[in-house]
Scaffold this motif. Structure first.
Motif, mmCIF file in Angstrom:
data_model
loop_
_atom_site.group_PDB
_atom_site.id
_atom_site.type_symbol
_atom_site.label_atom_id
_atom_site.label_comp_id
_atom_site.label_asym_id
_atom_site.label_seq_id
_atom_site.Cartn_x
_atom_site.Cartn_y
_atom_site.Cartn_z
ATOM 1 N N TYR A 81 0.848 -1.197 0.000
ATOM 2 C CA TYR A 81 0.000 0.000 0.000
ATOM 3 C C TYR A 81 0.882 1.246 0.000
ATOM 4 O O TYR A 81 1.143 1.843 1.038
ATOM 5 N N ARG A 82 1.315 1.642 -1.194
ATOM 6 C CA ARG A 82 2.145 2.831 -1.358
ATOM 7 C C ARG A 82 1.329 4.009 -1.891
ATOM 8 O O ARG A 82 1.812 5.135 -1.929
ATOM 9 N N PHE A 83 0.110 3.737 -2.333
ATOM 10 C CA PHE A 83 -0.813 4.760 -2.820
ATOM 11 C C PHE A 83 -2.142 4.544 -2.095
ATOM 12 O O PHE A 83 -2.578 3.402 -1.949
ATOM 13 N N MET A 84 -2.792 5.627 -1.651
ATOM 14 C CA MET A 84 -4.006 5.465 -0.857
ATOM 15 C C MET A 84 -5.042 6.517 -1.226
ATOM 16 O O MET A 84 -4.751 7.715 -1.252
ATOM 17 N N HIS A 85 -6.243 6.039 -1.520
ATOM 18 C CA HIS A 85 -7.377 6.902 -1.841
ATOM 19 C C HIS A 85 -8.079 7.321 -0.550
ATOM 20 O O HIS A 85 -7.541 7.182 0.536
ATOM 21 N N GLY A 86 -9.304 7.817 -0.667
ATOM 22 C CA GLY A 86 -10.088 8.220 0.492
ATOM 23 C C GLY A 86 -10.392 9.698 0.551
ATOM 24 O O GLY A 86 -11.237 10.131 1.336
ATOM 25 N N SER A 87 -9.726 10.500 -0.276
ATOM 26 C CA SER A 87 -9.838 11.957 -0.196
ATOM 27 C C SER A 87 -10.969 12.480 -1.083
ATOM 28 O O SER A 87 -11.567 11.731 -1.855
ATOM 29 N N PRO A 88 -11.244 13.800 -1.027
ATOM 30 C CA PRO A 88 -12.241 14.400 -1.911
ATOM 31 C C PRO A 88 -11.658 14.955 -3.205
ATOM 32 O O PRO A 88 -12.384 15.578 -3.990
ATOM 33 N N TRP A 89 -10.357 14.764 -3.427
ATOM 34 C CA TRP A 89 -9.743 15.340 -4.618
ATOM 35 C C TRP A 89 -10.139 14.554 -5.861
ATOM 36 O O TRP A 89 -10.493 13.375 -5.776
ATOM 37 N N ASP A 90 -10.069 15.204 -7.019
ATOM 38 C CA ASP A 90 -10.632 14.626 -8.235
ATOM 39 C C ASP A 90 -10.091 13.240 -8.538
ATOM 40 O O ASP A 90 -10.819 12.371 -9.030
ATOM 41 N N TYR A 91 -8.813 12.982 -8.258
ATOM 42 C CA TYR A 91 -8.255 11.669 -8.584
ATOM 43 C C TYR A 91 -8.870 10.551 -7.748
ATOM 44 O O TYR A 91 -8.748 9.378 -8.098
ATOM 45 N N ASP A 92 -9.545 10.890 -6.653
ATOM 46 C CA ASP A 92 -10.199 9.882 -5.820
ATOM 47 C C ASP A 92 -11.706 9.797 -6.038
ATOM 48 O O ASP A 92 -12.312 8.758 -5.749
ATOM 49 N N VAL A 93 -12.341 10.875 -6.511
ATOM 50 C CA VAL A 93 -13.811 10.897 -6.543
ATOM 51 C C VAL A 93 -14.413 10.898 -7.940
ATOM 52 O O VAL A 93 -15.623 10.687 -8.084
ATOM 53 N N GLU A 94 -13.621 11.128 -8.988
ATOM 54 C CA GLU A 94 -14.173 11.071 -10.341
ATOM 55 C C GLU A 94 -14.167 9.621 -10.816
ATOM 56 O O GLU A 94 -13.113 9.002 -10.944
ATOM 57 N N VAL A 95 -15.358 9.079 -11.080
ATOM 58 C CA VAL A 95 -15.486 7.664 -11.408
ATOM 59 C C VAL A 95 -16.135 7.498 -12.779
ATOM 60 O O VAL A 95 -16.882 8.364 -13.244
ATOM 61 N N PRO A 96 -15.858 6.389 -13.448
ATOM 62 C CA PRO A 96 -16.518 6.116 -14.732
ATOM 63 C C PRO A 96 -17.940 5.619 -14.512
ATOM 64 O O PRO A 96 -18.257 5.046 -13.463
ATOM 65 N N LEU A 97 -18.786 5.822 -15.492
ATOM 66 C CA LEU A 97 -20.125 5.233 -15.476
ATOM 67 C C LEU A 97 -20.582 5.016 -16.913
ATOM 68 O O LEU A 97 -20.765 5.967 -17.672
ATOM 69 N N ILE A 98 -20.722 3.747 -17.277
ATOM 70 C CA ILE A 98 -21.189 3.336 -18.603
ATOM 71 C C ILE A 98 -22.442 2.492 -18.434
ATOM 72 O O ILE A 98 -22.493 1.603 -17.581
ATOM 73 N N LEU A 99 -23.453 2.763 -19.251
ATOM 74 C CA LEU A 99 -24.628 1.905 -19.367
ATOM 75 C C LEU A 99 -24.709 1.431 -20.806
ATOM 76 O O LEU A 99 -24.579 2.239 -21.742
ATOM 77 N N HIS A 100 -24.924 0.142 -21.003
ATOM 78 C CA HIS A 100 -24.983 -0.401 -22.362
ATOM 79 C C HIS A 100 -26.014 -1.510 -22.414
ATOM 80 O O HIS A 100 -26.055 -2.388 -21.552
#
Length: 514
Positions: A81-100
């Motif tokens: 675990y050298r990288f850790m998410h959890g924050s509100p910054w864009d790299y942690d909260v912007e997620v993909p969403l595809i419907l097909h």
């Protein structure tokens, strides 16, 4: 000095006898309100509201933290675990969403701000099943056609730890995902609007369509004062701590157990929300829950609530490393090493395709439901980071294996008989850019708090375990006996150069409306 806007909000709450400002539960924050400004006071208020959406008394910590943008909070000496998410910054909260889904999903790019809790009501719309009051998300009607029939299968696939920008950076190497994105609906402004941004909270929010302050899963690790010890959200693989109905539960009840419902994943925090409450829900029936357990190197379940087909239980992961396989030069010799390679994705999809085929998914007029967590990207992101060769290769591996799943669904339900929804539970930060950013350790935060507030006995911090939770638990009574309060701790932490903001439980509770 604490943010004046935060203190004013809390003071207003108390002065008005508890008429606290509540966050609308059915409306996501506009894009301009989720970290796109540089004004610290505005960001402070936005981040407070995000924590408030995931505040649950007795489960949330007493101090919530936001690291400065670009900094990473970790446990020391953990090479995985050298990288850790959890924050509100864009790299942690912007997620993909595809419907097909041909005949069910409109093609296009949709710029509406959407959140995790919009996914479950969208599935409910596809299945034409009523939603409970806890499901406060909004169905994504703009991307749904006026189809009069139901798809035979709905698959929700959660790519654990996948940032939205992965789909641009690597799209030329991802033919399956690229096709789904181009032919289906791509939500370009999907993002998380609560904190912390992590696995347990994300999967529970996706599955229930509820805010974390409603469904009750608010951290990967809590501290239970009854036993003075940490606890995960689903001890003993029990769904009892999930306080809202999931989309799997609704479909289980609506079809009286006649639909095939499959929840699959790695770790309880990801898999159990996917499977729902199963047979542990009043008037419901057991569903299939297959969770990979690294300790035994195979698939397990909770037999009180769920079923696990014997052919899945018998498929042990040792067959992968006993064959002498490696991945990008990384030796595979046990479950831990396997999970951090694309080989695990193939092993997982072997089980998923087997269940699609042998459980007769899509073979009758009652739609079936599959919810799957794919954890490998998260493990690889934690260890090697989002810009690594390993992450790029794992994305290619997932894309290829997703093609196998689609082929199985086409065979089971026909080319036009199913809908796929692809999203992520959270993102991941990149390498801290020195000298302005760096890795910092939660043990240093604990030591700093004890040095300042409890230098002799050093026990005012009860627990700070999972860095991604971005919160820790404090012995409030001891702190008060030492002559301090939570606001003193938060003020002190905000003086640390790598902390953007710190919030007290009282501040968060006031805004949450509790």
């Amino acid at each position: 000095m604490r943010s004046r806007s935060l203190l004013s909000a809390v003071l207003l709450c108390f002065l008005t006898a508890g008429n606290c400002v509540e966050i609308p539960s059915d409306t996501p924050l506009p894009d301009s309100q989720v970290g796109t400004t540089d004004d610290r006071a505005t960001l402070n208020q936005q981040f407070l509201e995000m924590f408030a959406r995931a505040y649950y008394p007795g489960r949330s910590g007493q101090i919530m933290l936001v690291p400065e943008r670009g900094n990473v909070l970790l446990e020391p000496d953990d090479p995985f675990y050298r990288f850790m998410h959890g924050s509100p910054w864009d790299y942690d909260v912007e997620v993909p969403l595809i419907l097909h889904g041909q005949g069910y999903i409109r093609q296009g790019i949709f710029e509406d701000p959407v959140t995790h809790r919009d996914i479950a009501p969208t599935v409910a719309s596809l299945l034409d099943v009523p939603t409970p009051a806890t499901m406060s998300g909004t169905p994504l009607i703009a991307s749904l056609t006026n189809a009069t029939d139901q798809p035979r299968v709905v698959l929700v696939a959660v790519l654990d730890g996948a940032r939205r920008d992965f789909f641009d950076q690597h799209i030329d190497d991802l033919p399956t995902l690229n096709r789904l994105r181009n032919e289906g609906a791509w939500y370009s402004e999907a993002r998380i609007d609560y904190l912390p941004s992590l696995t347990s909270v994300g999967h529970a929010s996706i599955a229930t369509g509820a805010e974390p302050r409603v469904h009750g899963v608010v951290a990967n690790t809590m501290f239970d004062l009854r036993f003075n010890q940490p606890s995960g959200p689903f001890p003993d693989l029990s769904p009892a701590s999930l306080y809202a109905l999931t989309i799997a539960d609704l479909w289980n009840l609506d079809t009286q157990g006649s639909a095939v419902i499959i929840g699959q994943g790695t770790t309880a925090r990801a898999t159990i929300p996917m499977a729902g409450h199963g047979g542990c829900l009043v008037s419901a029936h057991s569903t299939i829950m297959a969770m990979f357990d690294g300790a035994i190197g195979g698939w397990v379940t909770n037999n009180d609530c769920y079923d696990l087909p014997s052919y899945v239980a018998d498929d042990k992961a040792a067959r992968v490393w006993e064959s002498g396989e490696s991945w990008l030069g990384h030796e595979i010799h046990d479950s831990s090493s396997l999970l951090r390679t694309g080989r695990f994705i193939a092993y997982q999809v072997d089980a998923l395709v087997s269940m699609i085929e042998r459980e007769q998914v899509g073979q009758d007029e009652i739609p079936d439901l599959i919810l799957a967590n794919f954890k490998t990207l998260d493990y690889i992101g934690h260890r090697w980071g989002p810009d690594s060769d390993e992450l790029a290769e794992a994305l290619r591996d997932f894309d290829r294996e997703l093609g196998r799943v689609i082929e199985a669904l086409e065979s089971a339900a026909g080319d036009n008989g199913f809908v796929i929804i692809i999203t992520s539970d959270h993102g991941t930060p990149g390498e801290p850019e020195e000298p302005d950013h760096a890795r910092y350790y939660i043990t240093d935060i604990i030591e700093a708090v004890h040095d300042r507030f409890d230098p002799t006995e050093r026990r005012v911090v009860l627990f700070y375990g999972d860095p991604a939770d971005n919160q820790f638990f404090v012995d409030r009574l001891r702190l008060e006996n030492l002559g301090f309060d939570l606001d003193s701790v938060a003020t002190y932490l905000e003086g640390l150069p790598y902390i953007f903001s710190a919030y007290t439980e009282d501040e968060v509770a006031a805004v949450s409306g509790h």
